[in-house]
Design a protein around this motif. Structure first.
Motif, PDB file in Angstrom:
ATOM      1  N   LYS A 156       0.833  -1.215   0.000  1.00  0.00           N
ATOM      2  CA  LYS A 156       0.000   0.000   0.000  1.00  0.00           C
ATOM      3  C   LYS A 156       0.862   1.258   0.000  1.00  0.00           C
ATOM      4  O   LYS A 156       0.514   2.276   0.611  1.00  0.00           O
ATOM      5  N   ASP A 176       1.338   3.320  -2.281  1.00  0.00           N
ATOM      6  CA  ASP A 176       0.732   4.433  -2.997  1.00  0.00           C
ATOM      7  C   ASP A 176      -0.015   5.379  -2.063  1.00  0.00           C
ATOM      8  O   ASP A 176      -0.418   6.474  -2.475  1.00  0.00           O
ATOM      9  N   SER A 195       2.332  -2.124  -4.398  1.00  0.00           N
ATOM     10  CA  SER A 195       0.891  -2.037  -4.183  1.00  0.00           C
ATOM     11  C   SER A 195       0.293  -3.330  -4.719  1.00  0.00           C
ATOM     12  O   SER A 195       0.254  -3.535  -5.937  1.00  0.00           O
ATOM     13  N   THR A 199      -2.715  -4.252  -4.727  1.00  0.00           N
ATOM     14  CA  THR A 199      -3.987  -4.009  -5.392  1.00  0.00           C
ATOM     15  C   THR A 199      -3.788  -3.620  -6.850  1.00  0.00           C
ATOM     16  O   THR A 199      -4.485  -4.118  -7.743  1.00  0.00           O
ATOM     17  N   THR A 200      -2.833  -2.733  -7.120  1.00  0.00           N
ATOM     18  CA  THR A 200      -2.595  -2.288  -8.497  1.00  0.00           C
ATOM     19  C   THR A 200      -1.605  -3.189  -9.228  1.00  0.00           C
ATOM     20  O   THR A 200      -1.524  -3.166 -10.457  1.00  0.00           O
ATOM     21  N   ASP A 247       1.633  -2.913  -8.844  1.00  0.00           N
ATOM     22  CA  ASP A 247       2.894  -2.187  -8.979  1.00  0.00           C
ATOM     23  C   ASP A 247       3.973  -2.806  -8.085  1.00  0.00           C
ATOM     24  O   ASP A 247       3.809  -2.900  -6.870  1.00  0.00           O
TER      25      ASP A 247
END
Length: 312
Positions: free
Chosen positions: A136, A138, A165, A167-168, A170
């Motif tokens: 996380k 970001d 991240s 979730t994304t 990255d």
């Protein structure tokens, strides 16, 4: 996704391959399951904004170059109060001790709080190489990230540190590439196209339990469990799945059913849609809700979940 079988694991010559177990550990709700799903490239473990979603060791499998990585998604580590919670924490630490590598996931926004600090201190007892993943990122300014990474590395000798991240996606690929180079040399343990060692019946039950977590609030999800009773392939290519949601009290059963059966229908609809996408076939899902008093104190339920039943 397939269950383990006896087919050859790979066409790659065994002397050129690597294979290893990577325990993914951390406090509840730091993104461990999301990271495992991202690393594997498919949903192999359930995800929920609620803490303590993962109860058992869930293995996700992926290939990176000549390396087979077997990720062990462990329950979140916290200060347990109930018997089920004690079993979950014990399982998480046993996963770390048995793996080839330990991957600590830290929520960068939460930082080095007391819960994470206690995990880091105990992690020093784990002899395997350790990798740090700040998730996380970001949501956090870079100076704070660098300070957090330094503070954690001063507490434990990490072989590598990543900022990602989940979730994304990255930064996830870099984590996989580094782990692929660090796992031991050896033959692959699973067929090349296998992404989980969990039987589909178990994963289907977990998906329904995830929908329970997302639809219901407060204590109820922690007092419920789901079992797949039957799995029948139909002549038309569809599959009929029957599952039972067990709760501990009649009042909980009424909550799961909802007024006019609205809640259970919504849970079933969401689970059915996800299973259909996962299986790539039409799914007929039938859910039943039953009361099984004190199921969380029943040793047999723990064995079914792959947990050791805590004494006392």
């Amino acid at each position: 996704m397939t269950d383990p079988d006896t087919s050859p694991a790979s066409d790659v010559a065994p002397e050129n391959t690597r294979c290893g177990f990577i325990a993914v550990i951390g406090a509840p709700n730091v993104g461990k399951s999301t990271l495992v799903n991202a690393l594997v490239g498919s949903k192999v473990t359930i995800v929920s904004p609620k803490v303590q979603t993962t109860r058992t060791l869930v293995r996700g499998i992926t290939i990176v170059g000549a390396s087979q990585l077997i990720f062990v998604d462990t329950p979140g580590i916290f200060a347990p109060r109930r018997r089920l919670e004690r079993a979950m924490v014990t399982t998480a630490w046993s996963g770390a001790q048995d793996a080839d590598l330990a991957l600590l996931v830290v929520d960068a926004k939460r930082g080095l709080d007391d819960e994470t600090g206690a995990i880091v201190d105990k992690l020093r007892e784990v002899r395997q190489p350790k990798v740090l993943v700040l998730n996380k990122v970001d949501l956090v300014a870079k100076p704070a990230l660098l300070a957090l990474a330094q503070a954690l590395n001063e507490r434990v000798a990490f072989a590598a540190t990543f900022m990602i991240s989940a979730t994304t996606g990255d930064g996830v690929a870099r984590v996989a590439e580094t782990l692929a180079a660090q796992v031991p040399e050896g033959p692959w343990l699973y067929p090349e196209d296998q992404m989980s060692d969990a039987p589909m019946r178990s994963l289907a039950a977990e998906i329904t339990r995830e929908k329970l977590f997302l639809k219901l609030h407060q204590e109820l999800p922690y007092r419920s469990t789901v079992e797949t009773d039957s799995w029948t392939e139909q002549p038309d290519g569809s599959v009929r799945i029957e599952q039972t949601i067990f709760v501990e009290r009649e009042s909980q059963r009424k909550i799961v059913l909802g007024k006019g059966g609205h809640t259970i229908k919504s849970i079933g609809s969401d689970a059915r849609a996800e299973l259909a996408g996962l299986l790539e076939q039409k799914v007929h899902l039938f859910l039943f809700v039953k009361v099984r008093e004190n199921w969380s104190d029943d040793p047999e339920r723990y064995r079914e979940m792959g947990l050791e039943f805590p004494k006392g």
